[in-house]
Write a protein that holds these residues in place. Structure first.
Motif, PDB file in Angstrom:
ATOM      1  N   ALA A 102       0.864  -1.182   0.000  1.00 43.53           N
ATOM      2  CA  ALA A 102       0.000   0.000   0.000  1.00 43.53           C
ATOM      3  C   ALA A 102       0.895   1.224   0.000  1.00 43.53           C
ATOM      4  O   ALA A 102       1.685   1.417   0.929  1.00 43.53           O
ATOM      5  CB  ALA A 102      -0.901  -0.004   1.229  1.00 43.53           C
ATOM      6  N   ILE A 103       0.788   2.034  -1.039  1.00 41.13           N
ATOM      7  CA  ILE A 103       1.654   3.206  -1.144  1.00 41.13           C
ATOM      8  C   ILE A 103       0.813   4.473  -1.259  1.00 41.13           C
ATOM      9  O   ILE A 103      -0.351   4.436  -1.666  1.00 41.13           O
ATOM     10  CB  ILE A 103       2.612   3.106  -2.351  1.00 41.13           C
ATOM     11  N   ALA A 104       1.417   5.577  -0.883  1.00 40.13           N
ATOM     12  CA  ALA A 104       0.810   6.882  -1.080  1.00 40.13           C
ATOM     13  C   ALA A 104       1.670   7.671  -2.051  1.00 40.13           C
ATOM     14  O   ALA A 104       2.897   7.613  -1.989  1.00 40.13           O
ATOM     15  CB  ALA A 104       0.687   7.636   0.243  1.00 40.13           C
ATOM     16  N   LEU A 105       1.017   8.374  -2.955  1.00 41.64           N
ATOM     17  CA  LEU A 105       1.712   9.237  -3.916  1.00 41.64           C
ATOM     18  C   LEU A 105       1.143  10.635  -3.764  1.00 41.64           C
ATOM     19  O   LEU A 105       0.004  10.896  -4.150  1.00 41.64           O
ATOM     20  CB  LEU A 105       1.475   8.739  -5.340  1.00 41.64           C
ATOM     21  N   ALA A 106       1.934  11.550  -3.186  1.00 42.35           N
ATOM     22  CA  ALA A 106       1.494  12.933  -3.093  1.00 42.35           C
ATOM     23  C   ALA A 106       1.693  13.605  -4.445  1.00 42.35           C
ATOM     24  O   ALA A 106       2.280  13.034  -5.360  1.00 42.35           O
ATOM     25  CB  ALA A 106       2.269  13.658  -1.993  1.00 42.35           C
ATOM     26  N   ALA A 111       6.139  13.042  -8.971  1.00 42.52           N
ATOM     27  CA  ALA A 111       5.230  11.954  -8.614  1.00 42.52           C
ATOM     28  C   ALA A 111       4.449  11.478  -9.846  1.00 42.52           C
ATOM     29  O   ALA A 111       4.169  10.284  -9.997  1.00 42.52           O
ATOM     30  CB  ALA A 111       4.264  12.405  -7.522  1.00 42.52           C
ATOM     31  N   PHE A 112       4.115  12.394 -10.732  1.00 45.70           N
ATOM     32  CA  PHE A 112       3.435  12.057 -11.982  1.00 45.70           C
ATOM     33  C   PHE A 112       4.323  11.145 -12.834  1.00 45.70           C
ATOM     34  O   PHE A 112       3.864  10.135 -13.380  1.00 45.70           O
ATOM     35  CB  PHE A 112       3.104  13.337 -12.733  1.00 45.70           C
ATOM     36  N   ALA A 113       5.618  11.480 -12.922  1.00 46.53           N
ATOM     37  CA  ALA A 113       6.557  10.627 -13.661  1.00 46.53           C
ATOM     38  C   ALA A 113       6.688   9.264 -12.988  1.00 46.53           C
ATOM     39  O   ALA A 113       6.772   8.226 -13.666  1.00 46.53           O
ATOM     40  CB  ALA A 113       7.921  11.314 -13.752  1.00 46.53           C
ATOM     41  N   LEU A 114       6.694   9.243 -11.672  1.00 44.97           N
ATOM     42  CA  LEU A 114       6.795   7.983 -10.927  1.00 44.97           C
ATOM     43  C   LEU A 114       5.575   7.101 -11.170  1.00 44.97           C
ATOM     44  O   LEU A 114       5.702   5.876 -11.311  1.00 44.97           O
ATOM     45  CB  LEU A 114       6.954   8.281  -9.440  1.00 44.97           C
ATOM     46  N   ASN A 129      -3.492  12.153  -3.656  1.00 44.12           N
ATOM     47  CA  ASN A 129      -4.296  13.376  -3.674  1.00 44.12           C
ATOM     48  C   ASN A 129      -4.000  14.176  -4.940  1.00 44.12           C
ATOM     49  O   ASN A 129      -4.323  15.356  -5.019  1.00 44.12           O
ATOM     50  CB  ASN A 129      -4.029  14.230  -2.433  1.00 44.12           C
ATOM     51  N   SER A 130      -3.390  13.519  -5.925  1.00 41.24           N
ATOM     52  CA  SER A 130      -3.055  14.170  -7.188  1.00 41.24           C
ATOM     53  C   SER A 130      -4.008  13.727  -8.289  1.00 41.24           C
ATOM     54  O   SER A 130      -4.071  12.539  -8.620  1.00 41.24           O
ATOM     55  CB  SER A 130      -1.616  13.837  -7.591  1.00 41.24           C
ATOM     56  N   LEU A 188       5.392   6.195   1.511  1.00 39.04           N
ATOM     57  CA  LEU A 188       4.912   7.450   0.942  1.00 39.04           C
ATOM     58  C   LEU A 188       5.972   7.971  -0.013  1.00 39.04           C
ATOM     59  O   LEU A 188       7.139   8.133   0.364  1.00 39.04           O
ATOM     60  CB  LEU A 188       4.674   8.484   2.051  1.00 39.04           C
ATOM     61  N   PHE A 189       5.582   8.230  -1.257  1.00 42.02           N
ATOM     62  CA  PHE A 189       6.446   8.897  -2.228  1.00 42.02           C
ATOM     63  C   PHE A 189       5.988  10.351  -2.312  1.00 42.02           C
ATOM     64  O   PHE A 189       4.843  10.623  -2.678  1.00 42.02           O
ATOM     65  CB  PHE A 189       6.367   8.223  -3.588  1.00 42.02           C
ATOM     66  N   LEU A 190       6.890  11.239  -1.980  1.00 39.89           N
ATOM     67  CA  LEU A 190       6.503  12.630  -1.756  1.00 39.89           C
ATOM     68  C   LEU A 190       7.346  13.580  -2.591  1.00 39.89           C
ATOM     69  O   LEU A 190       8.570  13.649  -2.434  1.00 39.89           O
ATOM     70  CB  LEU A 190       6.687  12.952  -0.261  1.00 39.89           C
ATOM     71  N   GLY A 191       6.714  14.297  -3.510  1.00 43.00           N
ATOM     72  CA  GLY A 191       7.380  15.384  -4.208  1.00 43.00           C
ATOM     73  C   GLY A 191       7.283  16.649  -3.370  1.00 43.00           C
ATOM     74  O   GLY A 191       6.331  16.814  -2.601  1.00 43.00           O
ATOM     75  N   VAL A 192       8.261  17.544  -3.499  1.00 47.39           N
ATOM     76  CA  VAL A 192       8.280  18.737  -2.655  1.00 47.39           C
ATOM     77  C   VAL A 192       8.609  19.979  -3.475  1.00 47.39           C
ATOM     78  O   VAL A 192       9.205  19.900  -4.546  1.00 47.39           O
ATOM     79  CB  VAL A 192       9.308  18.617  -1.504  1.00 47.39           C
ATOM     80  N   HIS A 193       8.207  21.118  -2.939  1.00 52.34           N
ATOM     81  CA  HIS A 193       8.557  22.409  -3.538  1.00 52.34           C
ATOM     82  C   HIS A 193       9.994  22.786  -3.196  1.00 52.34           C
ATOM     83  O   HIS A 193      10.712  23.336  -4.023  1.00 52.34           O
ATOM     84  CB  HIS A 193       7.600  23.481  -3.011  1.00 52.34           C
TER      85      HIS A 193
END
Length: 281
Positions: A102-106, A111-114, A129-130, A188-193
């Motif tokens: 079970a993974i989360a993609l923020a 994250a879109f590429a992932l 949530n994307s 959780l795979f998390l992209g950041v600003h």
């Protein structure tokens, strides 16, 4: 032909933007030599980047725009930047998603590429949530259905949280927070600003910061996926410290200074797309 030209222009502008950020400014004649294009082409590219607010044109060239900590670029503005870096990061991060987990993609363009790399990992449960990330999986399912085939065995189960949509096409706010709070993720795979030693992980959007806090609290393992341009960037709101991160997956453009800083920090550093050095014994 026009599609190919647009793609080439996007790649060229991404290279120009990276050069501007890395060097603190560039001249038109330097870019014409580096990219092997005409002055007019470079000037058109600089005009396009300036219209997007990505650079500031000056006499003979361009310099970085000093962005306020509240500035939040839209998904389209970010999607053409650091394309090869994001692809390398996505491939490396996808190896950390175990079949059946079970993974989360923020949200975010990395994250879109992932998400595209995760399509072949069997039996995933993906919470995101994307809107863009969810659409990657939904499009794959629709393509199978329109081809008259049954859903692929082991295709991902995707849950899209509700919430208020941000310029980055992520869903945030109380509805998203409540959905995430009730769940538990293996990774959780998390992209950041932005990432920095002092501010940790940050974003210009206050509601997104709160939603990301819930993501981090609900995950057994936190993997940040961020290209080298995010290092040293600080948004309005911090939502996690670096000791809450297990792994940072970045690209080979990360500077030696940033690597030295990161060597003193708790997270594991994975540099994607970097060729191993052969050592002769």
């Amino acid at each position: 032909m026009s599609d190919n030209q647009n793609l080439l222009a996007e790649q060229r502008r991404a290279l120009i933007l990276d050069e501007v950020r890395r060097r603190g400014g560039v001249r038109v004649n330097e870019l014409t030599r580096k990219l092997s294009v005409s002055d007019m082409t470079v000037r058109r590219d600089l005009d396009a980047l300036a219209r997007q607010g990505m650079v500031e044109k000056v006499h003979g060239g361009a310099v970085p725009v000093s962005e306020p900590s509240t500035h939040e670029p839209g998904f389209e503005a970010k999607s053409s930047l650091e394309l090869s870096a994001k692809e390398d990061i996505a491939k490396a991060a996808a190896e950390m998603a175990a079949p059946g987990s079970a993974i989360a993609l923020a949200g975010g363009t990395t994250a879109f590429a992932l998400a595209q790399q995760l399509l072949e990992v069997p039996d995933l449960t993906v919470v995101t949530n994307s809107v863009r990330v969810a659409d990657v999986f939904y499009t794959a399912q629709r393509a199978a259905a329109s081809g008259g085939t049954a859903p692929r065995a082991g295709a991902a189960t995707v849950v899209l949280t509700g919430g208020v949509r941000t310029p980055s096409d992520t869903l945030v706010g109380p509805v998203a927070d409540a959905a995430i709070r009730s769940l538990h993720f293996d990774v959780l795979f998390l992209g950041v600003h932005g990432i920095s030693v002092e501010a940790g992980l940050s974003t210009p959007n206050l509601a997104e910061a709160e939603t990301n806090r819930h993501f981090v609290r609900s995950a057994r393992r936190v993997v940040v996926v961020a290209d080298h341009t995010k290092w040293g960037t600080v948004g309005l709101s911090s939502f996690a410290t670096l000791d809450q991160v297990d792994v940072l997956v970045t690209d080979a453009g990360l500077s030696a200074g940033a690597r030295a800083e990161f060597a003193e920090l708790p997270p594991e550093l994975v540099v994607a797309g970097e060729q191993p050095v052969d050592i002769e014994l």
